[in-house]
Design a protein around this motif. Structure first.
Motif, PDB file in Angstrom:
ATOM      1  N   TYR A  20     -26.220   6.196 -60.188  1.00  0.00           N
ATOM      2  CA  TYR A  20     -25.409   5.970 -61.388  1.00  0.00           C
ATOM      3  C   TYR A  20     -25.836   4.740 -62.183  1.00  0.00           C
ATOM      4  O   TYR A  20     -25.314   4.526 -63.279  1.00  0.00           O
ATOM      5  CB  TYR A  20     -23.927   5.826 -61.009  1.00  0.00           C
ATOM      6  CG  TYR A  20     -23.265   7.126 -60.659  1.00  0.00           C
ATOM      7  CD1 TYR A  20     -22.824   7.990 -61.655  1.00  0.00           C
ATOM      8  CD2 TYR A  20     -23.086   7.498 -59.332  1.00  0.00           C
ATOM      9  CE1 TYR A  20     -22.210   9.192 -61.337  1.00  0.00           C
ATOM     10  CE2 TYR A  20     -22.465   8.693 -59.000  1.00  0.00           C
ATOM     11  CZ  TYR A  20     -22.033   9.540 -60.003  1.00  0.00           C
ATOM     12  OH  TYR A  20     -21.426  10.729 -59.689  1.00  0.00           O
ATOM     13  N   PHE A  21     -26.760   3.953 -61.649  1.00  0.00           N
ATOM     14  CA  PHE A  21     -27.104   2.690 -62.298  1.00  0.00           C
ATOM     15  C   PHE A  21     -27.644   2.901 -63.713  1.00  0.00           C
ATOM     16  O   PHE A  21     -27.346   2.121 -64.624  1.00  0.00           O
ATOM     17  CB  PHE A  21     -28.127   1.928 -61.454  1.00  0.00           C
ATOM     18  CG  PHE A  21     -28.378   0.525 -61.922  1.00  0.00           C
ATOM     19  CD1 PHE A  21     -27.413  -0.452 -61.768  1.00  0.00           C
ATOM     20  CD2 PHE A  21     -29.577   0.178 -62.536  1.00  0.00           C
ATOM     21  CE1 PHE A  21     -27.629  -1.754 -62.209  1.00  0.00           C
ATOM     22  CE2 PHE A  21     -29.802  -1.114 -62.969  1.00  0.00           C
ATOM     23  CZ  PHE A  21     -28.835  -2.079 -62.810  1.00  0.00           C
ATOM     24  N   THR A  22     -28.435   3.917 -63.914  1.00  0.00           N
ATOM     25  CA  THR A  22     -29.011   4.203 -65.239  1.00  0.00           C
ATOM     26  C   THR A  22     -28.500   5.528 -65.795  1.00  0.00           C
ATOM     27  O   THR A  22     -29.177   6.165 -66.603  1.00  0.00           O
ATOM     28  CB  THR A  22     -30.548   4.211 -65.172  1.00  0.00           C
ATOM     29  OG1 THR A  22     -30.983   5.157 -64.177  1.00  0.00           O
ATOM     30  CG2 THR A  22     -31.089   2.834 -64.830  1.00  0.00           C
ATOM     31  N   SER A  23     -27.315   5.946 -65.369  1.00  0.00           N
ATOM     32  CA  SER A  23     -26.757   7.194 -65.893  1.00  0.00           C
ATOM     33  C   SER A  23     -26.380   7.019 -67.360  1.00  0.00           C
ATOM     34  O   SER A  23     -26.164   5.900 -67.848  1.00  0.00           O
ATOM     35  CB  SER A  23     -25.536   7.619 -65.074  1.00  0.00           C
ATOM     36  OG  SER A  23     -24.511   6.652 -65.179  1.00  0.00           O
ATOM     37  N   VAL A  39     -17.459   3.096 -65.759  1.00  0.00           N
ATOM     38  CA  VAL A  39     -17.555   3.318 -64.313  1.00  0.00           C
ATOM     39  C   VAL A  39     -16.198   3.719 -63.747  1.00  0.00           C
ATOM     40  O   VAL A  39     -16.129   4.457 -62.751  1.00  0.00           O
ATOM     41  CB  VAL A  39     -18.120   2.072 -63.592  1.00  0.00           C
ATOM     42  CG1 VAL A  39     -19.494   1.728 -64.108  1.00  0.00           C
ATOM     43  CG2 VAL A  39     -17.188   0.880 -63.708  1.00  0.00           C
ATOM     44  N   VAL A  69     -22.194  -1.012 -59.485  1.00  0.00           N
ATOM     45  CA  VAL A  69     -23.030  -0.722 -60.652  1.00  0.00           C
ATOM     46  C   VAL A  69     -22.664  -1.654 -61.798  1.00  0.00           C
ATOM     47  O   VAL A  69     -23.536  -2.278 -62.424  1.00  0.00           O
ATOM     48  CB  VAL A  69     -22.866   0.754 -61.077  1.00  0.00           C
ATOM     49  CG1 VAL A  69     -23.532   0.995 -62.434  1.00  0.00           C
ATOM     50  CG2 VAL A  69     -23.476   1.680 -60.032  1.00  0.00           C
ATOM     51  N   VAL A  93     -25.159   3.966 -55.815  1.00  0.00           N
ATOM     52  CA  VAL A  93     -25.400   2.921 -56.816  1.00  0.00           C
ATOM     53  C   VAL A  93     -26.671   3.219 -57.604  1.00  0.00           C
ATOM     54  O   VAL A  93     -26.708   3.117 -58.835  1.00  0.00           O
ATOM     55  CB  VAL A  93     -25.489   1.540 -56.140  1.00  0.00           C
ATOM     56  CG1 VAL A  93     -25.886   0.468 -57.158  1.00  0.00           C
ATOM     57  CG2 VAL A  93     -24.167   1.176 -55.480  1.00  0.00           C
ATOM     58  N   VAL A 130     -22.956   5.218 -68.081  1.00  0.00           N
ATOM     59  CA  VAL A 130     -22.991   3.776 -67.798  1.00  0.00           C
ATOM     60  C   VAL A 130     -23.774   3.041 -68.878  1.00  0.00           C
ATOM     61  O   VAL A 130     -23.372   1.974 -69.346  1.00  0.00           O
ATOM     62  CB  VAL A 130     -23.583   3.511 -66.407  1.00  0.00           C
ATOM     63  CG1 VAL A 130     -23.847   2.026 -66.193  1.00  0.00           C
ATOM     64  CG2 VAL A 130     -22.643   4.035 -65.321  1.00  0.00           C
ATOM     65  N   TRP A 141     -24.990  -4.887 -63.375  1.00  0.00           N
ATOM     66  CA  TRP A 141     -25.334  -4.949 -64.792  1.00  0.00           C
ATOM     67  C   TRP A 141     -24.832  -6.252 -65.421  1.00  0.00           C
ATOM     68  O   TRP A 141     -25.528  -6.883 -66.216  1.00  0.00           O
ATOM     69  CB  TRP A 141     -24.761  -3.757 -65.544  1.00  0.00           C
ATOM     70  CG  TRP A 141     -25.678  -2.572 -65.591  1.00  0.00           C
ATOM     71  CD1 TRP A 141     -25.442  -1.317 -65.115  1.00  0.00           C
ATOM     72  CD2 TRP A 141     -26.995  -2.544 -66.157  1.00  0.00           C
ATOM     73  NE1 TRP A 141     -26.518  -0.495 -65.349  1.00  0.00           N
ATOM     74  CE2 TRP A 141     -27.491  -1.222 -65.991  1.00  0.00           C
ATOM     75  CE3 TRP A 141     -27.804  -3.487 -66.773  1.00  0.00           C
ATOM     76  CZ2 TRP A 141     -28.757  -0.849 -66.434  1.00  0.00           C
ATOM     77  CZ3 TRP A 141     -29.070  -3.112 -67.209  1.00  0.00           C
ATOM     78  CH2 TRP A 141     -29.529  -1.810 -67.039  1.00  0.00           C
ATOM     79  N   TRP A 182     -25.434   2.495 -51.228  1.00  0.00           N
ATOM     80  CA  TRP A 182     -26.457   2.052 -52.177  1.00  0.00           C
ATOM     81  C   TRP A 182     -27.171   3.223 -52.849  1.00  0.00           C
ATOM     82  O   TRP A 182     -27.670   3.091 -53.965  1.00  0.00           O
ATOM     83  CB  TRP A 182     -27.463   1.149 -51.472  1.00  0.00           C
ATOM     84  CG  TRP A 182     -26.865  -0.162 -51.071  1.00  0.00           C
ATOM     85  CD1 TRP A 182     -26.539  -0.564 -49.812  1.00  0.00           C
ATOM     86  CD2 TRP A 182     -26.489  -1.236 -51.938  1.00  0.00           C
ATOM     87  NE1 TRP A 182     -25.984  -1.824 -49.831  1.00  0.00           N
ATOM     88  CE2 TRP A 182     -25.950  -2.261 -51.124  1.00  0.00           C
ATOM     89  CE3 TRP A 182     -26.548  -1.434 -53.303  1.00  0.00           C
ATOM     90  CZ2 TRP A 182     -25.476  -3.459 -51.648  1.00  0.00           C
ATOM     91  CZ3 TRP A 182     -26.082  -2.629 -53.829  1.00  0.00           C
ATOM     92  CH2 TRP A 182     -25.554  -3.625 -53.010  1.00  0.00           C
ATOM     93  N   PRO A 236     -19.134   1.760 -54.803  1.00  0.00           N
ATOM     94  CA  PRO A 236     -20.479   1.807 -55.412  1.00  0.00           C
ATOM     95  C   PRO A 236     -20.464   1.758 -56.930  1.00  0.00           C
ATOM     96  O   PRO A 236     -21.353   1.157 -57.549  1.00  0.00           O
ATOM     97  CB  PRO A 236     -21.053   3.132 -54.902  1.00  0.00           C
ATOM     98  CG  PRO A 236     -19.897   3.924 -54.476  1.00  0.00           C
ATOM     99  CD  PRO A 236     -18.874   2.959 -53.994  1.00  0.00           C
ATOM    100  N   LEU A 237     -19.453   2.336 -57.564  1.00  0.00           N
ATOM    101  CA  LEU A 237     -19.394   2.283 -59.031  1.00  0.00           C
ATOM    102  C   LEU A 237     -19.049   0.881 -59.514  1.00  0.00           C
ATOM    103  O   LEU A 237     -19.569   0.425 -60.542  1.00  0.00           O
ATOM    104  CB  LEU A 237     -18.373   3.288 -59.546  1.00  0.00           C
ATOM    105  CG  LEU A 237     -18.905   4.696 -59.894  1.00  0.00           C
ATOM    106  CD1 LEU A 237     -19.974   4.619 -60.970  1.00  0.00           C
ATOM    107  CD2 LEU A 237     -19.454   5.403 -58.666  1.00  0.00           C
TER     108      LEU A 237
END
Length: 287
Positions: free
Chosen positions: A66-69, A240, A256, A63, A72, A260, A60, A252-253
């Motif tokens: 990279y969630f707001t990278s 991703v 993500v 996650v 992405v 979303w 996590w 994890p990717l």
């Protein structure tokens, strides 16, 4: 002077004698089985959520990183833009096909039917791959090399739009057919032309039947855009994939992208609810 009770009005008559009748006591139904099933389901759900949250294999922390990278978010933006363009163009073409299908002209009617039949009979992946390799059949279009004219994003728009138009045509046609014939006859008696009747009378009433399946199509199109990753369009899923091909952090990717998709589809579902409520005004089922 004595007065007989027979001459008195009913309101002044003697009250009825009390009875000792015993009425049965109302006992609510005990739904033991339902409560037991609910408890079991909640326990299983809590166990599943706990196993997902506490399992370190989901990573996590990765996650969250990279969630707001930037990559992405760029992929998410392209996914949303592609969904909007495909839905607008798809429903515009689908409305034209629906009108052709309802036309008295047999040529227009059969062409519309054939288009819908063909596009709904072939998988969207096959259609995209066909358009991606269209240069092998037509190396040049209007004097321009096909490779330079049709990039991956353009091919994705063409393929998805043509595919969605076939389904949109049936949605619009069903909505038009749901309008009472008397409404159309009343418009004809007022001397309104065909296109004016369609724009001012038929479509506003048909929207009540069109909006629910159209909302489902919008959500389906959003998720369906992930298939364009096979032709190297950098949407959310492809973005991703580029990351986990480099870092080997596949799970994890993918989480993500999953989160979303869940967030965006949930927001679209809320918007669909209010749009349906708007067009359902005055109907019995409006809520």
């Amino acid at each position: 002077m004595a007065v007989s009770t027979d001459t008195l009005p009913e309101s002044s008559a003697a009250p009825p004698a009390k009875t000792d009748a015993v009425y049965p006591r109302i006992v609510p139904v005990r739904r033991t089985g339902q409560w037991a099933a609910a408890v079991v389901v909640l326990l299983l759900l809590a166990g599943a959520v706990s196993s997902v949250v506490r399992n370190d294999a989901f990573q996590w922390g990765v996650v969250g990183d990279y969630f707001t990278s930037a990559s992405v978010l760029r992929g998410l933006g392209l996914t949303l833009w592609l969904t909007a363009v495909v839905m607008v163009l798809g429903f515009a073409l689908g409305t034209l096909l629906a009108v052709m299908r309802l036309s008295a002209n047999p040529v227009l009617r059969n062409v519309s039917w054939g288009y819908t039949w063909l596009l709904r009979s072939t998988p969207i992946l096959v259609q995209l791959l066909f358009w991606f390799n269209i240069g092998a059949l037509y190396p040049q279009i209007l004097g321009v090399r096909t490779v330079n004219l049709l990039g991956p994003v353009t091919i994705a728009i063409i393929g998805l739009t043509l595919h969605e138009a076939a389904y949109a045509a049936e949605v619009v046609r069903g909505g038009i057919l749901s309008v009472e014939r008397g409404q159309i006859e009343a418009a004809e008696s007022l001397g309104l032309g065909r296109w004016r009747r369609l724009r001012r009378i038929v479509l506003p009433q048909a929207m009540r039947s069109i909006v629910p399946p159209a909302g489902n199509m919008l959500i389906g199109t959003l998720k369906g855009t992930s298939i364009v990753s096979v032709i190297a369009v950098q949407d959310l899923l492809y973005s991703v994939q580029l990351v986990y091909h480099r870092t080997y952090q596949v799970v994890p990717l993918l989480l993500v992208a999953t989160i979303w998709y869940v967030v965006v589809t949930s927001l679209l579902s809320v918007g669909q609810h209010y749009v349906e409520k708007y067009y359902a005004r005055g109907s019995v089922v409006a809520r």
